[in-house]
Design a protein around this motif. Structure first.
Motif, PDB file in Angstrom:
ATOM      1  N   VAL A 127       0.658  -1.298   0.192  1.00 22.29           N
ATOM      2  CA  VAL A 127       0.151   0.016  -0.087  1.00 22.29           C
ATOM      3  C   VAL A 127       0.997   1.122   0.119  1.00 22.29           C
ATOM      4  N   LYS A 128       0.634   2.073  -0.950  1.00 25.74           N
ATOM      5  CA  LYS A 128       1.514   3.171  -1.107  1.00 25.74           C
ATOM      6  C   LYS A 128       0.716   4.461  -0.906  1.00 25.74           C
ATOM      7  N   PHE A 129       1.358   5.332   0.035  1.00 23.84           N
ATOM      8  CA  PHE A 129       0.697   6.773   0.531  1.00 23.84           C
ATOM      9  C   PHE A 129       1.467   7.764   0.356  1.00 23.84           C
ATOM     10  N   ASP A 130       1.004   8.814  -0.400  1.00 28.99           N
ATOM     11  CA  ASP A 130       1.774  10.092  -0.647  1.00 28.99           C
ATOM     12  C   ASP A 130       1.853  10.900   0.611  1.00 28.99           C
ATOM     13  N   VAL A 131       3.217  11.163   1.121  1.00 28.29           N
ATOM     14  CA  VAL A 131       3.218  11.774   2.547  1.00 28.29           C
ATOM     15  C   VAL A 131       4.066  13.144   2.488  1.00 28.29           C
ATOM     16  N   SER A 132       4.014  13.576   1.146  1.00 27.58           N
ATOM     17  CA  SER A 132       4.815  14.778   1.000  1.00 27.58           C
ATOM     18  C   SER A 132       4.406  16.031   1.509  1.00 27.58           C
ATOM     19  N   ASP A 133       3.297  15.987   2.003  1.00 28.88           N
ATOM     20  CA  ASP A 133       2.785  17.376   2.744  1.00 28.88           C
ATOM     21  C   ASP A 133       2.891  16.943   4.458  1.00 28.88           C
ATOM     22  N   LEU A 134       3.520  16.053   4.794  1.00 28.69           N
ATOM     23  CA  LEU A 134       3.585  15.614   6.058  1.00 28.69           C
ATOM     24  C   LEU A 134       4.958  16.051   6.645  1.00 28.69           C
ATOM     25  N   GLU A 135       5.205  16.678   7.952  1.00 24.72           N
ATOM     26  CA  GLU A 135       6.667  16.768   8.241  1.00 24.72           C
ATOM     27  C   GLU A 135       7.324  15.406   8.654  1.00 24.72           C
ATOM     28  N   LYS A 136       8.723  15.679   8.892  1.00 22.01           N
ATOM     29  CA  LYS A 136       9.587  14.283   9.198  1.00 22.01           C
ATOM     30  C   LYS A 136       8.906  13.923  10.504  1.00 22.01           C
ATOM     31  N   GLU A 137       8.494  14.646  11.515  1.00 26.27           N
ATOM     32  CA  GLU A 137       8.108  14.247  12.782  1.00 26.27           C
ATOM     33  C   GLU A 137       6.655  13.528  12.552  1.00 26.27           C
ATOM     34  N   SER A 156       7.200  -0.897   7.405  1.00 24.85           N
ATOM     35  CA  SER A 156       6.892   0.135   6.598  1.00 24.85           C
ATOM     36  C   SER A 156       8.153   0.849   6.593  1.00 24.85           C
ATOM     37  N   ASN A 157       8.225   1.746   5.346  1.00 24.59           N
ATOM     38  CA  ASN A 157       9.531   2.625   5.135  1.00 24.59           C
ATOM     39  C   ASN A 157       9.257   3.843   3.999  1.00 24.59           C
ATOM     40  N   THR A 158       9.886   4.670   4.276  1.00 21.59           N
ATOM     41  CA  THR A 158       9.784   5.968   3.325  1.00 21.59           C
ATOM     42  C   THR A 158      10.657   5.843   2.134  1.00 21.59           C
ATOM     43  N   ILE A 159       9.883   6.336   0.960  1.00 20.52           N
ATOM     44  CA  ILE A 159      10.914   6.112  -0.046  1.00 20.52           C
ATOM     45  C   ILE A 159      10.609   7.896  -1.144  1.00 20.52           C
ATOM     46  N   GLU A 160      11.530   7.814  -1.892  1.00 23.89           N
ATOM     47  CA  GLU A 160      11.262   9.350  -2.696  1.00 23.89           C
ATOM     48  C   GLU A 160      11.250   8.932  -4.062  1.00 23.89           C
ATOM     49  N   GLU A 161      10.276   9.591  -4.823  1.00 26.00           N
ATOM     50  CA  GLU A 161       9.933   9.121  -6.260  1.00 26.00           C
ATOM     51  C   GLU A 161       9.637  10.850  -6.746  1.00 26.00           C
ATOM     52  N   ASP A 162      10.248  11.029  -7.930  1.00 30.17           N
ATOM     53  CA  ASP A 162      10.072  12.328  -9.001  1.00 30.17           C
ATOM     54  C   ASP A 162       9.917  13.442  -7.687  1.00 30.17           C
ATOM     55  N   GLY A 163      10.533  13.491  -6.735  1.00 34.67           N
ATOM     56  CA  GLY A 163      10.596  14.708  -5.764  1.00 34.67           C
ATOM     57  C   GLY A 163       9.353  14.529  -4.767  1.00 34.67           C
ATOM     58  N   LYS A 164       8.677  13.462  -4.669  1.00 32.30           N
ATOM     59  CA  LYS A 164       7.896  13.279  -3.629  1.00 32.30           C
ATOM     60  C   LYS A 164       8.117  12.177  -2.795  1.00 32.30           C
ATOM     61  N   LYS A 165       7.452  12.262  -1.346  1.00 30.67           N
ATOM     62  CA  LYS A 165       7.916  11.304  -0.566  1.00 30.67           C
ATOM     63  C   LYS A 165       6.441  10.303  -0.261  1.00 30.67           C
ATOM     64  N   LYS A 694      12.184  -8.371  21.882  1.00 35.13           N
ATOM     65  CA  LYS A 694      12.527  -8.523  20.472  1.00 35.13           C
ATOM     66  C   LYS A 694      12.378  -7.009  19.695  1.00 35.13           C
ATOM     67  N   LYS A 695      12.708  -6.828  18.617  1.00 34.06           N
ATOM     68  CA  LYS A 695      12.587  -5.468  17.853  1.00 34.06           C
ATOM     69  C   LYS A 695      11.687  -5.722  16.720  1.00 34.06           C
ATOM     70  N   GLN A 696      11.042  -4.656  16.190  1.00 29.89           N
ATOM     71  CA  GLN A 696      10.566  -4.723  15.101  1.00 29.89           C
ATOM     72  C   GLN A 696      10.998  -3.512  14.047  1.00 29.89           C
ATOM     73  N   LYS A 697      10.797  -3.546  13.015  1.00 28.81           N
ATOM     74  CA  LYS A 697      11.447  -2.678  11.895  1.00 28.81           C
ATOM     75  C   LYS A 697      10.422  -1.383  11.529  1.00 28.81           C
ATOM     76  N   THR A 698      11.102  -0.230  11.649  1.00 32.30           N
ATOM     77  CA  THR A 698      10.500   0.930  11.071  1.00 32.30           C
ATOM     78  C   THR A 698      11.418   1.759  10.702  1.00 32.30           C
ATOM     79  N   ASP A 699      11.124   2.429   9.468  1.00 29.76           N
ATOM     80  CA  ASP A 699      12.030   3.481   8.794  1.00 29.76           C
ATOM     81  C   ASP A 699      11.567   4.650   8.502  1.00 29.76           C
ATOM     82  N   ASP A 700      12.311   5.732   8.261  1.00 31.03           N
ATOM     83  CA  ASP A 700      11.715   6.834   7.780  1.00 31.03           C
ATOM     84  C   ASP A 700      13.196   7.552   7.375  1.00 31.03           C
TER      85      ASP A 700
END
Length: 700
Positions: A127-137, A156-165, A694-700
């Protein structure tokens, strides 16, 4: 050719740093122990007493265990370490299948629905969600909240495509790295009690941060506590697993952590009402009736609210207020030179001593900084050398590398010496009754221009940016004052009178205005204290009551024989069920045990000074601390007290008469406490690691 100092510094590789040093018997030479010139009470304006009652002789802080400080929070609760247990995990179970509406404000309903469907059907489609309008926090919170709901069922992880996050939600792949996610519903801020011995607060923060792998500036506290004492205070850190605070700090012998709770709000600098003190005065030479009269007078009448000697540093060659003056005048290079000045009190074999010598001889800040090893991250000199190496000749920018709170301490030290001198003049000139033009606060706000400093000036400190959310200052409220008229004098007492700490936004009392002007003029400053281009070094000023009061004062007389035995129990002693020290009726020495509470930024040493009518300076106190063996002149520590002749007496056999090294039984006990059963400790550490979640993964 490489200099001798630089050669010595280069020997310290990362690997060698943690190796046990080998004692060189062949080249061992005895050290000469002495105290150098120190700032005296009269030099910082401390000269008056409230009463003419007879005082008495006694030793303050003969041992650091004679001085205990416990924080008092705004509600009046005293910080006491009562448990060192890891809190039981309170996992919040969320039935995501029952949540039709998105529970996350930043996550649209359609995306929430797609995520639920993906998890429910084990779909491999992401599932892909455009978060360009959200701040890092906001993005970080989104990751955390989704993981808090679905746990290890989603990555979940954050990626950048065509200048959008974009945030990508997907089913975890086999073997993907897991990372701990803070449980949804638990308060983000971990509040805990830190008990420490013979460490200042900032060094304690640095050591806790080092073993828990976080930045020191992420740890917040309400106030700075004594170094030469046993102290208990509240601290706070955001989203650090409690087991790390308890287990990973176990090897730090001088620190214990416990009483962990979770809250939605952080602890801020200044979030305290005051401090509770428990103090042992040793080798007291007075009749009980003299002691009683002196203590009861202070209990009923208070004391002059001087800033104690700790406020001004220990060394007369470069007291902290002189650095503050240079900063206020904008003399940046001179301020740097004072901080890095070589002093008689410097240990020439220490990291800092070597670095100062290199800088003095070469003016090469980079070379001096690279010489540092253990002190690279936790001393003022290291931070300044690092700043100079980076900024070259830009001294004002180099100073910025020292944390702001540390730089403010220099400025406040200068304000304090002026205030001390003015209160002495006020009492000598007008006595202990209100007079016309005295100032009183009229809006019940007593927030001084301070940063929560108690009893000790900070020589070691934590690293970190001056990030407001991680290292907040006191929320300052403007105090409003008025000058008393003759008709108002009967409505107020001496306990209501305040004097200003110099600044651009204070009112000076007309009856002392000329004295303030003259004192500031000695340093090239004016009453107006104009604002500087560098905001940090601009002081607005504040007000401080000229007399302080003691709350809930208790005391007792106690006899003892062994100067090395503890006379009061700490929190940790009580937790370990150590037996309470007992009075020995026919003991050789007399002690007075005091317990009382003071408001924040009030000095316990000034209470003791008023009771005992003695000089509280280390130079004076160390002379009194050889009482157990007065006939052995060779064992006395020499003190320079403003005299021209400097004595240098070597300690007999290289040891003080009461050194633990002279007592075989105590030395064996000490070694067991340090080294213990290494096999048992290793097994305990392995068991602790198994208990860690134990730990779970989260990225940004």
């Amino acid at each position: 050719m490489e200099s001798k100092n630089n050669k010595n510094c280069s020997k310290f590789s990362h690997k060698k740093r943690f190796q046990k040093p080998q004692f060189d018997h062949k080249n061992y030479t005895k050290k000469t122990f002495r105290h150098v010139d120190q700032v005296t009470e009269t030099e910082v304006g401390i000269s008056e007493f409230l009463s003419n009652l007879e005082g008495f002789s006694g030793v303050i802080k003969a041992r650091y265990s004679d001085f205990h400080v416990s924080e008092v929070d705004p509600s009046g609760a005293v910080a006491v370490l009562t448990n060192t247990d890891i809190p039981k995990e309170e996992k919040v179970i969320i039935d995501y299948a029952s949540l039709e509406e998105s529970p996350i404000e930043t996550l649209p309903q359609n995306i929430w629905k797609d995520i639920r469907e993906m998890v429910k059907t084990n779909s491999k489609e992401s599932v892909k969600f455009d978060v360009s309008d959200l701040e890092k926090e906001e993005r970080k919170n989104l990751h955390t909240k989704v993981k808090g709901i679905f746990g290890n069922k989603i990555d979940s992880n954050t990626i950048e495509e065509d200048g959008k996050k974009f945030v990508i939600f997907k089913k975890p792949t086999q073997g993907s790295k897991e990372r701990f996610v803070w449980p949804e519903g638990r308060g983000d801020y971990v509040h805990f009690i830190l008990y420490k011995e013979a460490l200042d607060t900032m060094t304690a923060c640095y050591r806790v941060a080092d073993v828990t792998k976080i930045r020191p500036s992420f740890i917040t506290y309400a106030g700075i506590k004594d170094k030469r004492a046993k102290t208990t205070q509240w601290m706070c850190v955001k989203q650090v697993e409690p087991w790390k605070l308890i287990i990973k700090t176990k090897p730090i012998r001088s620190i214990k952590i416990g009483n962990i709770t979770f809250k939605d709000t952080p602890l801020k600098l200044g979030d305290l009402r005051g401090n509770r003190f428990k103090i042992a005065l040793r080798n007291v030479a007075a009749e009980n009736i003299v002691i009683e009269k002196a203590i009861e007078h202070v209990k009923d009448n208070g004391f002059i609210n001087y800033y104690g000697l700790q406020r001004f540093g220990n060394d007369k060659e470069a007291p902290t207020y002189t650095i503050g003056v240079k900063l206020l005048l904008g003399n940046w290079k001179e301020a740097c030179d004072l901080i890095l000045k070589q002093k008689k009190s410097d240990d020439p074999h220490s990291d800092v001593g070597k670095a100062k010598k290199i800088f003095a001889e070469t003016k090469d800040s980079e070379k001096a900084f690279n010489c540092l090893n253990r002190s690279k991250n936790n001393c003022v000199e290291a931070k300044l050398l690092q700043g100079l190496a980076r900024e070259k000749d830009n001294y004002v920018n180099a100073l910025e590398n020292i944390p702001r709170n540390m730089r403010l301490l220099y400025l406040h030290s200068f304000q304090s010496i002026v205030w001390n001198k003015m209160v002495s003049i006020r009492i000598k000139k007008y006595g202990l009754k209100p007079v016309e033009n005295d100032l009183v606060v009229i809006n019940d706000v007593f927030v001084e221009n301070e940063i929560g400093v108690d009893e000790s000036f900070v020589e070691n400190f934590i690293d970190g940016k001056d990030e407001q959310e991680n290292n907040p200052e006191i929320h300052k409220q403007k105090q409003q004052v008025k000058a008393l008229t003759e008709s108002e004098l009967s409505k107020y007492t001496i306990y209501d009178i305040v004097l200003p700490l110099p600044g651009y936004d204070v009112i000076y009392p007309e009856n002392l205005k000329e004295e303030y002007k003259e004192e500031l003029g000695k340093y090239g400053l004016t009453l107006e204290m104009p604002k500087q281009s560098v905001k940090t070094y601009t002081l607005s000023g504040a007000y401080r009551k000229i007399l302080g009061s003691v709350q809930d004062l208790k005391w007792k007389v106690m006899k003892y024989n062994d100067p090395n035995n503890s006379l009061i129990l700490s929190d940790f002693d009580v937790l370990r069920k150590i037996e309470e020290p007992k009075d020995i009726p026919d003991g050789k020495f007399k002690a007075v045990i005091l317990e009382f509470t003071l408001d924040a930024s009030v000095y316990a040493t000034m209470v003791l000074r008023e009771i005992m009518k003695i000089d509280t300076s280390p130079s004076a106190q160390v002379k009194l601390n050889d009482y157990a063996n007065p006939s052995d002149d060779s064992a006395k520590i020499a003190v320079t007290n403003g005299s021209t002749k400097e004595e240098e007496n070597v300690i007999s056999n290289g040891l003080m008469h009461n050194s633990i090294l002279n007592n075989k039984e105590k030395m064996e006990e000490f070694k067991r406490s340090i080294y213990g059963d290494t096999t048992k400790r290793r097994n305990e550490e392995e068991e602790d690691d198994k208990k860690s979640p134990k730990k779970q993964k989260t990225d940004d």
